[in-house]
Design a protein around this motif. Structure first.
Motif, mmCIF file in Angstrom:
data_model
loop_
_atom_site.group_PDB
_atom_site.id
_atom_site.type_symbol
_atom_site.label_atom_id
_atom_site.label_comp_id
_atom_site.label_asym_id
_atom_site.label_seq_id
_atom_site.Cartn_x
_atom_site.Cartn_y
_atom_site.Cartn_z
ATOM 1 N N SER A 62 0.830 -1.209 0.000
ATOM 2 C CA SER A 62 0.000 0.000 0.000
ATOM 3 C C SER A 62 0.863 1.257 0.000
ATOM 4 O O SER A 62 0.473 2.267 -0.569
ATOM 5 N N ILE A 63 2.075 1.176 0.589
ATOM 6 C CA ILE A 63 2.996 2.316 0.521
ATOM 7 C C ILE A 63 3.393 2.552 -0.930
ATOM 8 O O ILE A 63 3.399 3.687 -1.414
ATOM 9 N N LYS A 64 3.687 1.459 -1.626
ATOM 10 C CA LYS A 64 4.083 1.550 -3.031
ATOM 11 C C LYS A 64 2.955 2.176 -3.857
ATOM 12 O O LYS A 64 3.197 3.037 -4.706
ATOM 13 N N ILE A 65 1.727 1.737 -3.595
ATOM 14 C CA ILE A 65 0.575 2.263 -4.336
ATOM 15 C C ILE A 65 0.386 3.754 -4.036
ATOM 16 O O ILE A 65 0.167 4.545 -4.939
ATOM 17 N N ARG A 66 0.525 4.125 -2.733
ATOM 18 C CA ARG A 66 0.375 5.545 -2.370
ATOM 19 C C ARG A 66 1.461 6.399 -3.016
ATOM 20 O O ARG A 66 1.199 7.491 -3.487
ATOM 21 N N LYS A 67 2.697 5.864 -3.048
ATOM 22 C CA LYS A 67 3.801 6.598 -3.673
ATOM 23 C C LYS A 67 3.535 6.808 -5.160
ATOM 24 O O LYS A 67 3.785 7.886 -5.686
ATOM 25 N N LEU A 68 3.059 5.746 -5.828
ATOM 26 C CA LEU A 68 2.776 5.856 -7.262
ATOM 27 C C LEU A 68 1.648 6.836 -7.526
ATOM 28 O O LEU A 68 1.668 7.571 -8.504
ATOM 29 N N ALA A 69 0.667 6.853 -6.616
ATOM 30 C CA ALA A 69 -0.516 7.695 -6.816
ATOM 31 C C ALA A 69 -0.175 9.176 -6.830
ATOM 32 O O ALA A 69 -0.850 9.968 -7.473
ATOM 33 N N VAL A 70 0.892 9.568 -6.121
ATOM 34 C CA VAL A 70 1.258 10.992 -6.089
ATOM 35 C C VAL A 70 2.266 11.369 -7.186
ATOM 36 O O VAL A 70 2.606 12.531 -7.336
ATOM 37 N N GLN A 71 2.741 10.355 -7.934
ATOM 38 C CA GLN A 71 3.676 10.648 -9.034
ATOM 39 C C GLN A 71 2.930 11.338 -10.173
ATOM 40 O O GLN A 71 1.803 10.971 -10.488
ATOM 41 N N PRO A 72 3.574 12.325 -10.826
ATOM 42 C CA PRO A 72 2.927 12.959 -11.980
ATOM 43 C C PRO A 72 2.926 12.004 -13.171
ATOM 44 O O PRO A 72 3.672 11.027 -13.199
ATOM 45 N N LEU A 73 2.100 12.310 -14.144
ATOM 46 C CA LEU A 73 1.991 11.463 -15.338
ATOM 47 C C LEU A 73 3.354 11.322 -16.029
ATOM 48 O O LEU A 73 3.668 10.270 -16.585
ATOM 49 N N SER A 74 4.166 12.388 -15.944
ATOM 50 C CA SER A 74 5.488 12.359 -16.597
ATOM 51 C C SER A 74 6.355 11.223 -16.056
ATOM 52 O O SER A 74 7.167 10.654 -16.785
ATOM 53 N N TYR A 75 6.167 10.891 -14.793
ATOM 54 C CA TYR A 75 6.910 9.776 -14.200
ATOM 55 C C TYR A 75 6.602 8.470 -14.946
ATOM 56 O O TYR A 75 7.494 7.689 -15.257
ATOM 57 N N PHE A 76 5.337 8.272 -15.266
ATOM 58 C CA PHE A 76 4.920 7.040 -15.943
ATOM 59 C C PHE A 76 5.351 7.044 -17.412
ATOM 60 O O PHE A 76 5.659 6.008 -17.975
ATOM 61 N N HIS A 77 5.358 8.252 -18.011
ATOM 62 C CA HIS A 77 5.885 8.362 -19.374
ATOM 63 C C HIS A 77 7.366 7.995 -19.405
ATOM 64 O O HIS A 77 7.818 7.313 -20.318
ATOM 65 N N GLN A 79 8.969 5.998 -17.369
ATOM 66 C CA GLN A 79 9.080 4.545 -17.223
ATOM 67 C C GLN A 79 8.796 3.832 -18.540
ATOM 68 O O GLN A 79 9.509 2.924 -18.935
ATOM 69 N N ALA A 80 7.716 4.271 -19.201
ATOM 70 C CA ALA A 80 7.309 3.637 -20.459
ATOM 71 C C ALA A 80 8.360 3.889 -21.543
ATOM 72 O O ALA A 80 8.724 2.979 -22.290
ATOM 73 N N GLN A 81 8.866 5.137 -21.591
ATOM 74 C CA GLN A 81 9.853 5.470 -22.625
ATOM 75 C C GLN A 81 11.143 4.682 -22.425
ATOM 76 O O GLN A 81 11.746 4.209 -23.381
ATOM 77 N N THR A 82 11.543 4.526 -21.180
ATOM 78 C CA THR A 82 12.744 3.742 -20.881
ATOM 79 C C THR A 82 12.590 2.305 -21.375
ATOM 80 O O THR A 82 13.491 1.764 -22.019
#
Ligand SMILES: [Zn+2]
Ligand SMILES: [Zn+2]
Length: 199
Positions: A62-77, A79-82
């Motif tokens: 749940s800590i991991k999920i909470r941390k991901l939830a506050v990440q901006p969309l650019s963080y996920f971009h 990850q995907a781009q990498t």
């Protein structure tokens, strides 16, 4: 009628002292009441330990999920781009630079023809990204003039034309980008596996 083995006394080893004993009830794992008590105690301790571990794991999740939830969309971009770029480098491994046709053995990048900055629509388009040397990629800003003819030679004029058409700008969600990253990590792994099997 079969003379069932049911009447035959069954035996097993005591979970505490490891001695053989006869039992009536299949749930009995101890040779004497004292060892029964110790067995119960051990089991309770083991159950508690398991519960603690499960709770700790749940908490980490749940800590991991909470941390991901506050990440901006650019963080996920990112990850995907990498993951996408890693796939491109794996796909084109051993090939020369798409722009200068050199294979210096130095670090190679995944170079976009239509840049990520200018064309977000094609940042995850496999036709748009190829192995490129550091020099062309970083110092010559993609060396686009040299990139074009070799890109057309590689993917064909028709695919090039489709790549250059206007594309719809997809509204990515975090989940979709996580899926995309997963997809490309998987593709990279499969490609490596295929090559190892063929070698
Ligand atoms: Zn015992
Ligand atoms: Zn180059």
């Amino acid at each position: 009628m079969m003379k069932a083995t049911a009447n035959k006394p069954k035996r097993r080893r005591c979970k505490i002292c490891r001695e053989w004993f006869h039992y009536q009830d299949f749930r009995t794992w101890w040779c004497c009441p004292e060892h029964g008590a110790r067995f119960a105690l051990q089991k309770r301790e083991a159950d508690r330990e398991k519960k603690r571990k499960d709770e700790a794991q749940q908490e980490r999740r749940s800590i991991k999920i909470r941390k991901l939830a506050v990440q901006p969309l650019s963080y996920f971009h990112k990850q995907a781009q990498t993951a996408f770029n890693e796939f491109i480098r794996t796909r084109d491994a051993g090939q020369p630079c798409i722009s200068c046709d050199r294979n210096t053995g130095a670090k190679m990048n995944a170079g976009h023809y239509r840049t990520v900055g200018a064309s977000k629509e094609t940042r995850y388009d496999e036709r748009n990204c190829h192995l490129q040397c550091e020099h062309c990629n970083s110092y010559l800003s993609g060396n686009i003039g040299e990139y074009k003819p070799r890109l057309i030679a590689k993917i064909g004029q028709a695919a090039f034309d489709r790549l250059m058409e206007p594309h719809e700008l997809k509204k990515w969600t975090r989940e979709e980008l996580q899926e995309l990253a997963k997809h490309y990590r998987q593709k990279t792994r499969e490609l490596i596996k295929q090559r190892e099997a063929a070698a």
